[in-house]
Write a protein that holds these residues in place. Sequence first.
Motif, PDB file in Angstrom:
ATOM      1  N   LEU A 163     -10.227   2.996  12.074  1.00 36.71           N
ATOM      2  CA  LEU A 163     -10.911   2.162  11.085  1.00 36.71           C
ATOM      3  C   LEU A 163     -10.705   2.641   9.658  1.00 36.71           C
ATOM      4  O   LEU A 163     -11.347   2.140   8.730  1.00 36.71           O
ATOM      5  N   THR A 164      -9.793   3.582   9.453  1.00 39.94           N
ATOM      6  CA  THR A 164      -9.370   3.915   8.096  1.00 39.94           C
ATOM      7  C   THR A 164      -8.170   3.064   7.678  1.00 39.94           C
ATOM      8  O   THR A 164      -7.797   3.048   6.510  1.00 39.94           O
ATOM      9  N   GLN A 219       0.848  -1.197   0.000  1.00 35.25           N
ATOM     10  CA  GLN A 219       0.000   0.000   0.000  1.00 35.25           C
ATOM     11  C   GLN A 219       0.880   1.243   0.000  1.00 35.25           C
ATOM     12  O   GLN A 219       0.544   2.254  -0.610  1.00 35.25           O
ATOM     13  N   HIS A 220       1.994   1.148   0.715  1.00 36.75           N
ATOM     14  CA  HIS A 220       3.005   2.207   0.715  1.00 36.75           C
ATOM     15  C   HIS A 220       4.116   1.763  -0.242  1.00 36.75           C
ATOM     16  O   HIS A 220       4.864   0.834   0.058  1.00 36.75           O
ATOM     17  N   LEU A 254      -2.984   5.334   0.973  1.00 31.70           N
ATOM     18  CA  LEU A 254      -4.036   4.330   0.811  1.00 31.70           C
ATOM     19  C   LEU A 254      -4.382   3.631   2.119  1.00 31.70           C
ATOM     20  O   LEU A 254      -5.520   3.178   2.288  1.00 31.70           O
ATOM     21  N   ASN A 255      -3.435   3.544   3.032  1.00 39.61           N
ATOM     22  CA  ASN A 255      -3.730   2.877   4.301  1.00 39.61           C
ATOM     23  C   ASN A 255      -4.425   3.798   5.298  1.00 39.61           C
ATOM     24  O   ASN A 255      -4.420   3.538   6.506  1.00 39.61           O
ATOM     25  N   ARG A 256      -5.048   4.853   4.798  1.00 34.32           N
ATOM     26  CA  ARG A 256      -5.963   5.683   5.586  1.00 34.32           C
ATOM     27  C   ARG A 256      -7.261   5.905   4.812  1.00 34.32           C
ATOM     28  O   ARG A 256      -8.005   6.844   5.072  1.00 34.32           O
ATOM     29  N   GLU A 257      -7.547   4.992   3.876  1.00 35.84           N
ATOM     30  CA  GLU A 257      -8.703   5.147   2.985  1.00 35.84           C
ATOM     31  C   GLU A 257      -9.743   4.046   3.136  1.00 35.84           C
ATOM     32  O   GLU A 257     -10.745   4.046   2.419  1.00 35.84           O
ATOM     33  N   TRP A 258      -9.554   3.122   4.070  1.00 35.19           N
ATOM     34  CA  TRP A 258     -10.379   1.919   4.095  1.00 35.19           C
ATOM     35  C   TRP A 258     -11.761   2.123   4.696  1.00 35.19           C
ATOM     36  O   TRP A 258     -12.628   1.259   4.570  1.00 35.19           O
ATOM     37  N   ALA A 259     -12.011   3.259   5.314  1.00 35.88           N
ATOM     38  CA  ALA A 259     -13.364   3.530   5.829  1.00 35.88           C
ATOM     39  C   ALA A 259     -14.303   3.933   4.703  1.00 35.88           C
ATOM     40  O   ALA A 259     -15.486   3.546   4.705  1.00 35.88           O
ATOM     41  N   ALA A 260     -13.793   4.699   3.736  1.00 32.13           N
ATOM     42  CA  ALA A 260     -14.639   5.191   2.643  1.00 32.13           C
ATOM     43  C   ALA A 260     -13.794   5.477   1.407  1.00 32.13           C
ATOM     44  O   ALA A 260     -13.584   6.634   1.035  1.00 32.13           O
ATOM     45  N   PRO A 261     -13.273   4.447   0.738  1.00 32.76           N
ATOM     46  CA  PRO A 261     -12.460   4.676  -0.457  1.00 32.76           C
ATOM     47  C   PRO A 261     -13.305   5.229  -1.596  1.00 32.76           C
ATOM     48  O   PRO A 261     -14.519   4.998  -1.657  1.00 32.76           O
ATOM     49  N   SER A 262     -12.660   5.947  -2.509  1.00 37.89           N
ATOM     50  CA  SER A 262     -13.388   6.546  -3.629  1.00 37.89           C
ATOM     51  C   SER A 262     -12.619   6.329  -4.921  1.00 37.89           C
ATOM     52  O   SER A 262     -11.394   6.195  -4.928  1.00 37.89           O
ATOM     53  N   LEU A 263     -13.343   6.320  -6.031  1.00 41.41           N
ATOM     54  CA  LEU A 263     -12.717   6.113  -7.327  1.00 41.41           C
ATOM     55  C   LEU A 263     -11.858   7.299  -7.752  1.00 41.41           C
ATOM     56  O   LEU A 263     -10.907   7.138  -8.519  1.00 41.41           O
ATOM     57  N   ASP A 264     -12.164   8.497  -7.252  1.00 39.88           N
ATOM     58  CA  ASP A 264     -11.396   9.664  -7.673  1.00 39.88           C
ATOM     59  C   ASP A 264     -10.124   9.869  -6.853  1.00 39.88           C
ATOM     60  O   ASP A 264      -9.184  10.508  -7.317  1.00 39.88           O
ATOM     61  N   LYS A 265     -10.055   9.298  -5.634  1.00 41.62           N
ATOM     62  CA  LYS A 265      -8.874   9.477  -4.789  1.00 41.62           C
ATOM     63  C   LYS A 265      -8.127   8.173  -4.526  1.00 41.62           C
ATOM     64  O   LYS A 265      -6.897   8.162  -4.482  1.00 41.62           O
ATOM     65  N   SER A 266      -8.858   7.100  -4.315  1.00 40.49           N
ATOM     66  CA  SER A 266      -8.232   5.835  -3.895  1.00 40.49           C
ATOM     67  C   SER A 266      -8.895   4.637  -4.580  1.00 40.49           C
ATOM     68  O   SER A 266      -9.427   3.751  -3.916  1.00 40.49           O
ATOM     69  N   VAL A 299     -10.392  -3.269  -4.394  1.00 35.80           N
ATOM     70  CA  VAL A 299     -10.081  -4.430  -3.566  1.00 35.80           C
ATOM     71  C   VAL A 299     -11.183  -4.661  -2.532  1.00 35.80           C
ATOM     72  O   VAL A 299     -11.627  -5.801  -2.325  1.00 35.80           O
ATOM     73  N   LEU A 300     -11.649  -3.603  -1.893  1.00 38.31           N
ATOM     74  CA  LEU A 300     -12.701  -3.759  -0.884  1.00 38.31           C
ATOM     75  C   LEU A 300     -14.000  -4.244  -1.516  1.00 38.31           C
ATOM     76  O   LEU A 300     -14.728  -5.055  -0.917  1.00 38.31           O
TER      77      LEU A 300
END
Length: 375
Positions: free
Chosen positions: A316-317, A165-166, A225-237, A243-244
Motif C-alpha cells: 500500500l505504499t 513517478q520514475h 515516489l512510488n513507495r511513498e503513497w502510504a504516508a507522503p511528506s513535504l520534506d521527502k515526497s 497530488v494525494l
Amino acid sequence: MFISTAFDSGNIEVISADSADNIRLRIRKDNQSDFYQWFHFKLFAEIDVEHNMVIENAGGSAYPKGWENYQAMASYDREHWFRVPTHFDGEKLTISHIPEQETVFYAYFVPYSWERHLDLLQIAQQSSWVQQCVLGTTLDGREMNMLVIGEPAAHKRNIWITARQHPGETMAEWFVEGLLEHLLDEDEPVSRQLLDKAVFYVVPNMNPDGSVRGHLRTNAAGVNLNREWAAPSLDKSPEVFHVLEEMDAIGVDMYLDVHGDENLPYNFVAGSEGIPSYDERHAQLEENFRSAYLAATAEFQTTYGYEKEAPGQANLTVASSAVSERFKCLAFTIEMPFKDNDDMPEPYQQWSDIRSRNFGRDTLKAILDVVDQLR
C-alpha cells in the motif's frame, strides 16, 4: 572527440575518451540513492568512424536484465530517434555506432525534456475544456502541474492519470502526450463521449526534479515516489503529498499510473488484487478493463506481466494499490517496454516515443468502454 551532459536529463561520466574504439563511460547514480540506469549524452565524433562506447558499470545498475536484448537510442536532430547496435556481456554495455554527422545524442530511451513538458501544458491550455493548476512545488522548487479536462459535475466520473513517478521512464510522458492530443480533439467522438461522462485530472510529470537531474527512479532527495503513497511528506515526497491531497479533495473513480518496465518487452497492466477491500465488483471491473484494452489496441496483452499479489498482501505504499484501497476505485499501473513489444516487433525504432503516444491515444477507447461501470 568530446562528450557532454550539460543539458536537461543529461547523465554519463567519462572515464576516458582518447580513442574512438574504446570510449569508457559510467552512469551516474541518482542523487542520495544507489539507483542508476538512465543515460543521456552528446558525442562530438569523427564521421564514418566506428565508435565503441563502453558503459563499464552497467552490470551493477538497478535492472541489469534490462540490458539483455536492449539496443540504445540515438538521434542527430533530437526529434527522430533510432536504435544502434548494443551488446551486454553481463558487466559492460557496449554501444557501437558509425556516426554520419559530427554530433550525435544517445539515450536509454527517447528523452522528454522539461521544456517539452511546459509546452505540453501550454498547448493543452489552449483548449476551452482545460484548466491548468499548480498543486505545489518540488524540493528543487519546480511546479507540480495538473491539467483538469472537462467541466466538473456531480454525475461525472473523476478519472486520474499520473505519469513518470520514475523519471527515467520517459515513455510515460510520451503516452500522456498522445492521450491528451486525442482527448482534446473536438472532432473525435470518443473524446466527446468521455467528456460528457467524466472529468480527467492529469499530472503529466510526477517527478520534475528527477527528470531534469537525469535520474532513473527517484526525486531530488533520492526517494522512490512510488513507495511513498502510504504516508507522503513535504520534506521527502512533496510531489505525492500534493497530488494525494488533491485526490482527497476531489475524489477518484478511476486511476491510471503510467510507467515503463526495464525488463519485460511487452505492454501490460498491474491491478489491485491484493488490497484488503478487493471484492467481486472490483475483480469484474478489472476484467472488463483488460478486455476493453485488448479490443482497443493490438499493442496490449495479458499473457506477460507481474505476478498477482495474494489477497490482503498488496504493497500500500505503491500508488495504484494505495489509491485503489483509499477510494475503493478501479486502479492500474500501466507498464511499457524500454526494448520492443515482442508481440509486434519493429527493428528500426522498436518501442518508441511514437508508439507510446499511440498507446496513450488508444487507452481512451478502453476507458470509454468501462466509464459507466465506475460507480
